[in-house]
Design a protein around this motif. Sequence first.
Motif, mmCIF file in Angstrom:
data_model
loop_
_atom_site.group_PDB
_atom_site.id
_atom_site.type_symbol
_atom_site.label_atom_id
_atom_site.label_comp_id
_atom_site.label_asym_id
_atom_site.label_seq_id
_atom_site.Cartn_x
_atom_site.Cartn_y
_atom_site.Cartn_z
ATOM 1 N N HIS A 68 30.975 34.183 43.884
ATOM 2 C CA HIS A 68 29.986 34.252 42.362
ATOM 3 C C HIS A 68 30.724 35.635 42.085
ATOM 4 N N LYS A 121 32.592 24.985 43.453
ATOM 5 C CA LYS A 121 32.119 26.433 43.787
ATOM 6 C C LYS A 121 31.466 26.385 44.714
ATOM 7 N N TYR A 175 26.725 30.455 46.590
ATOM 8 C CA TYR A 175 26.171 31.332 46.221
ATOM 9 C C TYR A 175 26.266 31.488 44.648
ATOM 10 N N ALA A 176 28.082 30.853 44.515
ATOM 11 C CA ALA A 176 28.159 30.965 43.093
ATOM 12 C C ALA A 176 27.646 29.775 41.877
ATOM 13 N N LYS A 220 24.224 31.734 41.279
ATOM 14 C CA LYS A 220 24.780 32.781 40.600
ATOM 15 C C LYS A 220 24.822 32.202 39.454
#
Length: 385
Positions: free
Chosen positions: A153, A171, A174-175, A178
Amino acid sequence: MNKVLNKVMIKAIILVMILTMSTVTGCKKKVSDTSVNEDNQAETNITDSEEQENNDTTDIEDNEEPQEVEEVVNNHEGEVINTLTGQWISEEAANRRPIGIMINNLKAAMPQSGIAQADIVYETLVEGGITRLYAIFRDFDAEKIGPVRSARHYYLDFAFDHDAIYVHYGKSTYAKDKFKEWNSPHMDGLSGLDAVMCYQDPTRVRPHSTYTSYDKLLKAWKQVGYRETNKEDFEAKFKFSEEEINLTSDMEATYIDLPYSHYEQKPWFEYNEEDNLYYRFQFGGKHIDRETDEQLKYKNIIIQFANIWTIKGDKYGCMNMTLVTSGEGYYITNGKAQKITWKKPSHYKPTLYYNENGEEIKLNKGKTWVSVFPKNRKSKITFTK
């Protein structure tokens, strides 16, 4: 007697007038001859200076403007400055939005492909003390780029710095969050784009086998429909100097050692005085692009210190860092380093760099490597061997 004198005086006056007119006419002719000679001399000088390149002489008109001569010398018709490097590239490439690609940087992924064409490369930590690279491309045509790996992220801020589309293969949780929260444009190979954007190299073992290319990226881009050109009001992160910069700092920077962690990668740069570039090394040897068999090299290095930590309780050891803030660092070029500060006011605004007087720094034209380095390890960095 008076009549005789008068006749003599009249004749004398007439003679003086004739002589005067002859003198004036002669002067005018002499000036005219001189002008012709100067024109011929100027033409001769121009012809002499061009003789090695072109035996044909070109007449220079008196009303020719200096701009026309300069345009011929520069010869950048149809080109525009690349805001990532400060160098001339095609207008088509210069107006195209940048693409940033997440690159695997494990030993098993070496040598990587296509990253020598990247204008800017970011490096920072992910879990386990390893680093990943975020390579930003604008002027490129690579047929093989990778291995491509999953997103983290905080790398989104590197993409926002340049209004770049984030390309990745998978990913973190968290990514994923976000990308939605920050409305970040991205293209994920682990999605419906896989067959369009990526392919597998059968000579590599997963997860080090996923690659992309210029053509595949543009096809995927068309499919997702993201804006293709630069934002009109976007502020370029880097400012470049028209004149070559030689830092006045007393800090020599000829061997830059950047030990991010205990991991065996241990990257460093060596300065080459012949071309004034920094050559990249890691895993005990030269950092090579597989497609060109050439070592990676850069005109500028920026070290940006940041607070970096492992997310408490995360079972994979995922990391986080503070990038929307301010901090310290170094700008390195032409064998010298100077202390700088940096500031990023929001995710959507670029990180800017300042000298010790608070003035925004200018970089030398060329490619740049940005090392986002853990603040608590800055004493580990060395600048000379």
